[in-house]
Write an enzyme that holds these catalytic residues in place. Structure first.
Site, PDB file in Angstrom:
ATOM      1  N   GLU A  80      -7.094  45.104  53.316  1.00 48.06           N
ATOM      2  CA  GLU A  80      -7.031  44.382  52.033  1.00 48.06           C
ATOM      3  C   GLU A  80      -6.373  43.012  52.190  1.00 48.06           C
ATOM      4  OE1 GLU A  80      -6.642  46.209  48.329  1.00 48.06           O
ATOM      5  OE2 GLU A  80      -7.165  48.204  49.064  1.00 48.06           O
TER       6      GLU A  80
ATOM      7  N   GLY B 217      13.593  60.423  72.141  1.00 43.02           N
ATOM      8  CA  GLY B 217      12.404  60.961  72.786  1.00 43.02           C
ATOM      9  C   GLY B 217      11.603  61.865  71.870  1.00 43.02           C
TER      10      GLY B 217
END
Length: 385
Positions: free
Chosen positions: A369, A346
């Site tokens: 890219e 968590g």
């Protein structure tokens, strides 16, 4: 394709530079990374620190006032900065991307005009290739440049431009012969931020790399002097693709840095986090996860360094190795950062810890890219040609 893998060795200078960068990143970049992400602002602190140490555009040759770092050294710069802040690592990475067409194909006059200003830190350089309807299919671009006497007049737009608005200079690709052969009718130009008719759009609202402004470029009859063309007319797309062969390696380096930063943080966390009466690092399941993560990061690093060495030598098989390094390293970055979040449980899902930011930042390395699907296409075509 050359399969001789005995291709690189980091030198003592490389490792000394790495240590210097690690200190800069730890002391002057990492402390601001969370705020840069939260506030969606350009990482000015990182730029100032990198500029002071001549790491903002290390690839620029000494004859233009740069430090003349080789391709491997430039990758180490980007990797170490990305370990602390992916947005900040786009300062040296985009400076190389934007200026590489000038370095590869620009006239001596063009190089003398722009590279010293980049090397000094007076200006940054961005790259304008993609459009809304011309991403992977770059040859289908609609941006036009019309000859008018000795000048060219640009009309159209470019999308997803990294560091747009912050950079002073832009390499821009445009169709100069609408009736010409597809892909051989495109030319490259240098556009300056102050050029009349050139404007920058609003920043995109992004998942990650929020400290690097990503905007559209707009050209409304933007007049460019003819001597700002990069290379010959009609050679723009060839120059653009040659550029990407070299700069995809730097995205691989960025991905390695992001992954290493996430791994480092996860290791420190599991050593401290206690469950069932002991540190969770003592559980075999955790150790196996860490082993797989570290193995993948190191493999990606070696691929990037080999590709960087090939980039430095302009080897004929660079297109394969550049695509492979970018593709593999970015996939690794996504997996390793996701696993780092998992290891924190968590705690990994909240902004109190940097791994959630690293996971968000890692995603773009699989996309820009050239998406990793395009990288696989490049590799596949190389293998069967």
């Amino acid at each position: 394709m050359n399969r001789d893998f005995d291709l690189f060795r980091t030198s003592e200078d490389h490792e000394e530079m790495r240590e210097a960068l690690r200190e800069i990143a730890r002391e002057r970049i990492a402390p601001h990374a969370a705020a840069v992400d939260r506030e969606k602002r350009f990482p000015q602190e990182a730029y100032d620190a990198l500029r002071a140490a001549d790491f903002h555009a290390p690839h620029v040759d000494e004859q233009y006032g740069g430090v003349g770092a080789d391709a491997l050294a430039t990758c180490i710069v980007i990797e170490e900065v990305a370990r602390a802040c992916a947005s900040s690592s786009l300062i040296p990475a985009v400076n190389k991307l934007g200026s590489m067409p000038v370095i590869l194909a620009g006239s001596d006059e063009l190089k003398q005009t722009y590279l010293p200003r980049l090397a000094s830190g007076e200006a940054m350089f961005s790259y304008g290739l993609s459009e809304r309807e011309a991403g992977s299919d770059t040859a289908s671009m609609s941006c036009r440049a019309r000859r008018d006497g000795d000048d060219w007049v640009l009309t159209g737009q470019k999308s997803w431009i990294s560091n747009a608005g912050v950079s002073e200079f832009y390499t821009v690709l445009a169709v100069t012969d609408p009736d010409g052969a597809r892909g051989r009718n495109i030319s490259a130009f240098v556009v300056e931020k102050s050029d009349e008719g050139f404007t920058v759009g609003e920043p995109e609202r992004k998942l990650g790399i929020k400290g690097s402004p990503t905007c559209e470029l707009h050209f409304d009859a933007c007049r460019i002097p003819g001597d700002r063309m990069i290379g010959a007319e009609g050679e723009g797309l060839k120059i653009a693709l040659r550029t990407l062969d070299h700069t995809r390696v730097t995205i691989g380096a960025q991905a390695v840095g992001i992954a290493q930063g996430a791994l480092d943080y996860a290791i420190d966390y599991v050593k401290e986090r206690r469950q069932f009466g002991k540190a969770i690092a003592e559980f075999q399941a955790i150790q196996f996860m860490l082993a797989d993560m570290a193995m993948a990061v190191e493999t990606a690093r070696q691929m990037v360094y080999v590709a960087a060495s090939k980039s430095e030598r302009h080897d004929a098989d660079l297109p394969f190795f550049g695509a492979a390094a970018k593709c593999y390293a970015s996939d690794v970055a996504m997996q390793v950062t996701t696993d780092a979040v998992q290891l924190l449980g968590g705690a990994g899902y909240v902004e109190d810890h940097p791994v959630e930011r690293m996971m968000r930042d890692a995603k773009i390395t699989q996309i820009y890219e050239g998406t990793n699907q395009i990288q696989r296409l490049v590799m596949g075509r190389t293998l069967v040609s």
